[in-house]
Write a protein that holds these residues in place. Structure first.
Motif, PDB file in Angstrom:
ATOM      1  N   ASP A 145      -2.560  17.219 163.163  1.00 13.93           N
ATOM      2  CA  ASP A 145      -3.927  17.599 163.558  1.00 13.93           C
ATOM      3  C   ASP A 145      -4.311  16.867 164.851  1.00 13.93           C
ATOM      4  O   ASP A 145      -4.922  17.446 165.748  1.00 13.93           O
ATOM      5  CB  ASP A 145      -4.942  17.194 162.474  1.00 13.93           C
ATOM      6  CG  ASP A 145      -4.835  18.039 161.217  1.00 13.93           C
ATOM      7  OD1 ASP A 145      -4.176  19.089 161.249  1.00 13.93           O
ATOM      8  OD2 ASP A 145      -5.426  17.617 160.187  1.00 13.93           O
ATOM      9  N   SER A 159     -14.476  25.880 168.075  1.00 13.80           N
ATOM     10  CA  SER A 159     -13.514  26.841 167.489  1.00 13.80           C
ATOM     11  C   SER A 159     -12.417  26.112 166.722  1.00 13.80           C
ATOM     12  O   SER A 159     -11.995  26.545 165.650  1.00 13.80           O
ATOM     13  CB  SER A 159     -12.908  27.722 168.586  1.00 13.80           C
ATOM     14  OG  SER A 159     -12.325  26.902 169.582  1.00 13.80           O
ATOM     15  N   LEU A 160     -11.965  24.972 167.261  1.00  9.83           N
ATOM     16  CA  LEU A 160     -10.922  24.204 166.568  1.00  9.83           C
ATOM     17  C   LEU A 160     -11.492  23.557 165.302  1.00  9.83           C
ATOM     18  O   LEU A 160     -10.836  23.545 164.249  1.00  9.83           O
ATOM     19  CB  LEU A 160     -10.339  23.145 167.517  1.00  9.83           C
ATOM     20  CG  LEU A 160      -9.211  22.280 166.955  1.00  9.83           C
ATOM     21  CD1 LEU A 160      -8.022  23.133 166.486  1.00  9.83           C
ATOM     22  CD2 LEU A 160      -8.728  21.265 168.000  1.00  9.83           C
ATOM     23  N   GLN A 195     -10.079  24.098 161.550  1.00 10.71           N
ATOM     24  CA  GLN A 195      -9.697  22.963 160.690  1.00 10.71           C
ATOM     25  C   GLN A 195     -10.485  23.011 159.375  1.00 10.71           C
ATOM     26  O   GLN A 195      -9.943  22.764 158.296  1.00 10.71           O
ATOM     27  CB  GLN A 195      -9.992  21.639 161.405  1.00 10.71           C
ATOM     28  CG  GLN A 195      -9.147  21.361 162.615  1.00 10.71           C
ATOM     29  CD  GLN A 195      -7.703  21.030 162.274  1.00 10.71           C
ATOM     30  OE1 GLN A 195      -6.800  21.732 162.709  1.00 10.71           O
ATOM     31  NE2 GLN A 195      -7.483  19.996 161.487  1.00 10.71           N
ATOM     32  N   ALA A 236     -13.397  17.777 170.356  1.00 12.22           N
ATOM     33  CA  ALA A 236     -12.921  18.909 169.533  1.00 12.22           C
ATOM     34  C   ALA A 236     -13.766  20.151 169.793  1.00 12.22           C
ATOM     35  O   ALA A 236     -14.967  20.160 169.492  1.00 12.22           O
ATOM     36  CB  ALA A 236     -13.001  18.536 168.056  1.00 12.22           C
ATOM     37  N   THR A 289      -4.806  20.143 172.941  1.00 10.01           N
ATOM     38  CA  THR A 289      -5.814  21.176 173.247  1.00 10.01           C
ATOM     39  C   THR A 289      -6.777  20.664 174.319  1.00 10.01           C
ATOM     40  O   THR A 289      -7.052  21.353 175.310  1.00 10.01           O
ATOM     41  CB  THR A 289      -6.603  21.553 171.969  1.00 10.01           C
ATOM     42  OG1 THR A 289      -5.689  22.040 170.994  1.00 10.01           O
ATOM     43  CG2 THR A 289      -7.667  22.611 172.252  1.00 10.01           C
ATOM     44  N   LEU A 304      -5.254  18.422 168.485  1.00  9.70           N
ATOM     45  CA  LEU A 304      -6.544  18.124 169.127  1.00  9.70           C
ATOM     46  C   LEU A 304      -6.330  17.566 170.541  1.00  9.70           C
ATOM     47  O   LEU A 304      -6.968  17.995 171.515  1.00  9.70           O
ATOM     48  CB  LEU A 304      -7.326  17.123 168.262  1.00  9.70           C
ATOM     49  CG  LEU A 304      -8.581  16.498 168.874  1.00  9.70           C
ATOM     50  CD1 LEU A 304      -9.599  17.555 169.269  1.00  9.70           C
ATOM     51  CD2 LEU A 304      -9.212  15.506 167.874  1.00  9.70           C
TER      52      LEU A 304
END
Ligand code: ADE
Ligand code: ZN
Length: 340
Positions: free
Chosen positions: A67, A21-22, A26, A18, A74, A71
């Motif tokens: 979510d 930034s993510l 979140q 992860a 990404t 993830l």
């Protein structure tokens, strides 16, 4: 310059991938204060135990199927942008259960992310289900049972991660028996934090085709010889080992010695943003800092694909792509074909 090289990775934990930034996005969405674990745009922790706590805190920011899809997509998109053609991600359905999402929804989100990334950037991905050692043998066995009965064609392997210092490999052998009987590929974290005897136990009791890390095998010549004899592949994660202070610096890392001894090795990122790395960075460090030639690096990529938990048709296709790209660059000096 390793940017144009085709890449493959067979050891990366999805929650450990992860981006900061993510995680921040979140945390804002779920109104969680993560200022203790993120400072100046970096995850903060000080040793292996704290790293595992930080990892769990970041993992707790991913709560729904969507979510997990986000993830996964990404991370795979980032990998593909670095010319990665194959990825195996390590996932924990037990974690999905523990957070109340449920293992099925957890896996469904991850599979959605894999399909979306494949559509968008063409990356091939498989899933390795893991049990986490520090939650005890029952949970690890339950994870193996889940993987064995899931009937999900993307799940092709079983692993055990977590705190290697907890319990004995023998306590977990049943989980690997279940996974083996179900036809899953086997790999296990060993010889990372603990010494070569941990790898010896893994070889004796699990009989895996691959070992996660395994770098401390170098401390015992007999263990090194066994790895060579059985063609066991080490999923080496140099940046992780340095960040976790297993070795003081890349100059002291045993990757070169393992390769020279005839052990099959490949490059991986483990939990990239936690260790301030990426797969692309691992390739670049191998070349620029550890002194591996382009041929040696392409050889490690080939090893990753040869050891991948994937059907033979897909393996052949990936190997042909690598061969074409590395052959072409060796012959002409041109950049290899980019991923489509
Ligand atoms: N490097 C590592 N070792 C053991 N368990 C892990 N889980 C996530 N990263 C890990
Ligand atoms: Zn790992």
């Amino acid at each position: 310059m390793t940017d144009p090289l085709l890449k493959a990775e067979i050891h990366c934990h999805i929650e450990g991938a992860a981006p900061v930034s993510l995680a921040l996005a979140q945390a804002e969405m779920y109104r969680v204060d993560i200022s203790k674990i993120v400072k100046d745009g970096r995850y903060v922790w000080s040793d292996f135990s704290e790293f595992l706590l930080c990892y769990d805190a970041v993992a707790s920011l991913f709560r729904t199927e969507a979510d997990y899809a986000l993830l996964t997509e990404t991370y795979l998109t980032e990998l593909a942008a670095a010319n990665t053609i194959y990825s195996e991600i390590i996932v924990s359905p037990d974690h999905g259960d523990r957070i109340g999402l449920g293992a099925d929804a957890y896996l469904a989100g991850i599979c959605d992310g894999i399909h979306a990334a494949r559509e968008k950037v063409g990356i091939e991905t498989r899933i390795i289900v893991t049990g986490e050692r520090h939650f005890g043998p029952e949970r690890v066995i339950a994870a193996a049972e889940y993987a064995a009965r899931a009937g999900n064609s993307l799940i092709t392997g079983f692993n055990m991660a977590g705190d290697e210092r907890m319990g004995k490999v023998a306590d977990y052998a049943r989980a690997f028996d279940i996974a083996r009987d179900a036809g899953l590929g086997l790999t296990i974290h060993a010889g990372e934090v603990c010494d070569a005897s941990s790898v010896q136990d893994a070889l004796d009791l699990v009989r895996p085709s691959r070992i996660g890390h395994g770098v401390r095998s170098i401390e015992n010549q007999a263990v090194v010889e066994r790895l060579v004899e059985h063609s066991t592949v080490l999923e080496v994660c140099p940046g992780s080992n340095i960040a976790l202070s297993i070795y003081a610096d890349f100059g002291h890392h045993p990757l070169r010695d393992l390769m020279a001894a005839g052990v099959r090795v490949c490059l991986n990122s483990d939990d990239p943003p936690f260790f301030r790395t990426s797969l692309a960075q691992e390739y670049e460090t191998a070349a620029a800092v550890m002194g591996f030639s382009e041929d040696e690096i392409n050889g490690m990529t080939r090893t990753a694909i040869e050891a991948a938990f994937v059907d033979e048709e897909t393996r052949s296709r990936l190997l042909a792509r690598l061969q074409e790209a590395s052959g072409a660059s060796a012959e002409t000096g041109d950049e290899p074909a980019k991923q489509v």
